[in-house]
Design a protein around this motif. Sequence first.
Motif, PDB file in Angstrom:
ATOM      1  N   SER A 205      12.337   3.769  19.949  1.00 48.02           N
ATOM      2  CA  SER A 205      13.459   3.825  20.887  1.00 48.02           C
ATOM      3  C   SER A 205      13.489   5.190  21.567  1.00 48.02           C
ATOM      4  N   PRO A 206      14.102   5.285  22.734  1.00 46.98           N
ATOM      5  CA  PRO A 206      14.225   6.592  23.393  1.00 46.98           C
ATOM      6  C   PRO A 206      14.898   7.634  22.503  1.00 46.98           C
ATOM      7  N   GLU A 207      15.873   7.188  21.699  1.00 45.14           N
ATOM      8  CA  GLU A 207      16.586   8.116  20.819  1.00 45.14           C
ATOM      9  C   GLU A 207      15.659   8.657  19.735  1.00 45.14           C
ATOM     10  N   PRO A 225      16.317   3.385  33.908  1.00 46.12           N
ATOM     11  CA  PRO A 225      17.140   4.363  34.627  1.00 46.12           C
ATOM     12  C   PRO A 225      18.299   4.927  33.807  1.00 46.12           C
ATOM     13  N   VAL A 226      18.877   4.105  32.912  1.00 48.26           N
ATOM     14  CA  VAL A 226      19.999   4.600  32.101  1.00 48.26           C
ATOM     15  C   VAL A 226      19.541   5.677  31.131  1.00 48.26           C
ATOM     16  N   ASN A 227      18.223   5.782  30.901  1.00 47.99           N
ATOM     17  CA  ASN A 227      17.690   6.822  30.020  1.00 47.99           C
ATOM     18  C   ASN A 227      17.359   8.106  30.767  1.00 47.99           C
ATOM     19  N   TYR A 228      16.903   7.965  32.039  1.00 39.06           N
ATOM     20  CA  TYR A 228      16.445   9.165  32.742  1.00 39.06           C
ATOM     21  C   TYR A 228      17.305   9.557  33.947  1.00 39.06           C
ATOM     22  N   ALA A 229      18.439   8.887  34.128  1.00 40.38           N
ATOM     23  CA  ALA A 229      19.384   9.262  35.187  1.00 40.38           C
ATOM     24  C   ALA A 229      20.800   9.063  34.664  1.00 40.38           C
ATOM     25  N   LYS A 230      21.727   9.867  35.154  1.00 42.72           N
ATOM     26  CA  LYS A 230      23.120   9.749  34.712  1.00 42.72           C
ATOM     27  C   LYS A 230      24.043   9.895  35.913  1.00 42.72           C
ATOM     28  N   GLU A 235      30.644   9.149  34.372  1.00 45.36           N
ATOM     29  CA  GLU A 235      30.895   7.782  33.922  1.00 45.36           C
ATOM     30  C   GLU A 235      29.661   7.207  33.244  1.00 45.36           C
ATOM     31  N   ARG A 236      29.857   6.167  32.446  1.00 45.06           N
ATOM     32  CA  ARG A 236      28.759   5.524  31.724  1.00 45.06           C
ATOM     33  C   ARG A 236      27.780   4.883  32.711  1.00 45.06           C
ATOM     34  N   SER A 237      26.486   5.143  32.508  1.00 48.94           N
ATOM     35  CA  SER A 237      25.466   4.606  33.415  1.00 48.94           C
ATOM     36  C   SER A 237      25.165   3.153  33.082  1.00 48.94           C
ATOM     37  N   GLU A 238      25.036   2.341  34.118  1.00 45.73           N
ATOM     38  CA  GLU A 238      24.687   0.936  33.955  1.00 45.73           C
ATOM     39  C   GLU A 238      23.587   0.588  34.943  1.00 45.73           C
ATOM     40  N   LEU A 239      22.672  -0.279  34.518  1.00 45.13           N
ATOM     41  CA  LEU A 239      21.461  -0.552  35.274  1.00 45.13           C
ATOM     42  C   LEU A 239      21.746  -1.048  36.681  1.00 45.13           C
ATOM     43  N   ALA A 252      18.224  13.063  34.503  1.00 47.86           N
ATOM     44  CA  ALA A 252      18.499  13.220  33.065  1.00 47.86           C
ATOM     45  C   ALA A 252      17.208  13.111  32.257  1.00 47.86           C
ATOM     46  N   PHE A 253      16.065  13.310  32.926  1.00 48.62           N
ATOM     47  CA  PHE A 253      14.766  13.098  32.282  1.00 48.62           C
ATOM     48  C   PHE A 253      14.281  14.308  31.476  1.00 48.62           C
TER      49      PHE A 253
END
Length: 402
Positions: A205-207, A225-230, A235-239, A252-253
């Motif tokens: 996982s990314p974590e 995108p939710v992993n490398y952009a915010k 606010e919470r990122s959604e695809l 956010a990469f």
Amino acid sequence: MRVGILRESKTPPDKRVPLTPEQCIEVQNKFPHVKIIVQPSPVRSFKDEEYRLLGIHLQEDLSECDILLGVKEVRIENFIPGKIYLFFSHTIKKQEYNRKLLQTVLEKNIQLVDYEVLTNKEGFRIIGFGRFAGLVGAYSGLRAFGLRNQAFDVKPAHLCADLGEMLTILDSVKLPPIKIAVTGDGRVAQGVLEILNHMKIMRVSPEAYLKETKIQQPVFTQLLPVNYAKQKDGERSELMHFFNHPEMYENAFLPFAKVTDILVAAAFWDPKAPVLFTAGNMKQPDFKISIISDITCDIEGSIPSTKKAATINEPFYDYNPETEDLEKPFNSAKNVTVQAVDNLPCELPKDASLDFGRNLIDKVFPSLFNEDADEIIERASITKDGKLTERFAYLQDFAKGK
């Protein structure tokens, strides 16, 4: 209905075809009112004789055809007025080098159906060479790692007989404990994952990828995108929100750049979205990435080291983070080695053509040759009746030379 298979005329030559010889026969059997005519070509991966032996008619003049199928852009001087053309036009992003192509298509009253925008009712793309771009891009990235570190030397994908041989070669490759990051979740990324899964590289996982610093074997993670952009507002990122409002996001990469050895960039990039990282980021001492296989190959786009497209014969170059100049590959341990070939599927032309033709037959031809009930062809038509269609009206100023 007569359908012509065009000879690819771009330089360097493209060996792919829309339909293999066997698929031409299948089309004529499945759609009895269709006759296929093939324009002779000395460069196709499937030879003229292979078509001729199956009874497919070869002919230089395709002016009697109603529909013309190609792969890459058609030479401007070769367009036949009033026909329906299907090929990758590379015009929908207002690519300057194809402005004259779009103008010619309009002048000659051609219905241009672009493979890139063929979608189903849900809006998802139904055809393309993305999988093979991912397969070859991942293979080439690993090959670059072997050459750079003098760990192994496998032959280029374009010298392999087919996908099977390429995969067999990978069976002999042993990677050290390294971390590989893959961006994207489309056809291209799926092709990359096929390679990594074939090699039995552990997925995390990314974590976990960020947390585990001491690994005993090679691992990879897939980043969306939710992993490398915010979102800029916190606010919470959604695809889907990212896809619809990329301008509201920021990079956010960087945490991944500090722990990654090989980056395989397989995600579509919208110019309104943040870049993956900057040239300034690459100067930092904790920027760890040494190999970037940029399958997307957006010149000076989301990845600053992609400053030009490479070629199949010379697929790699080094990027010097300090000077921001390009150098010969594998020139210095301080450099980043880049793979940035913009026509990767051409390296496995037979397999890529077979896969592409299968999708044409199953997902496109029922609408092209019969009733277009789901408006698949209608939605993908950039021009019709000498005008831009409503969906592509935004190209009007571009087509007028503005």
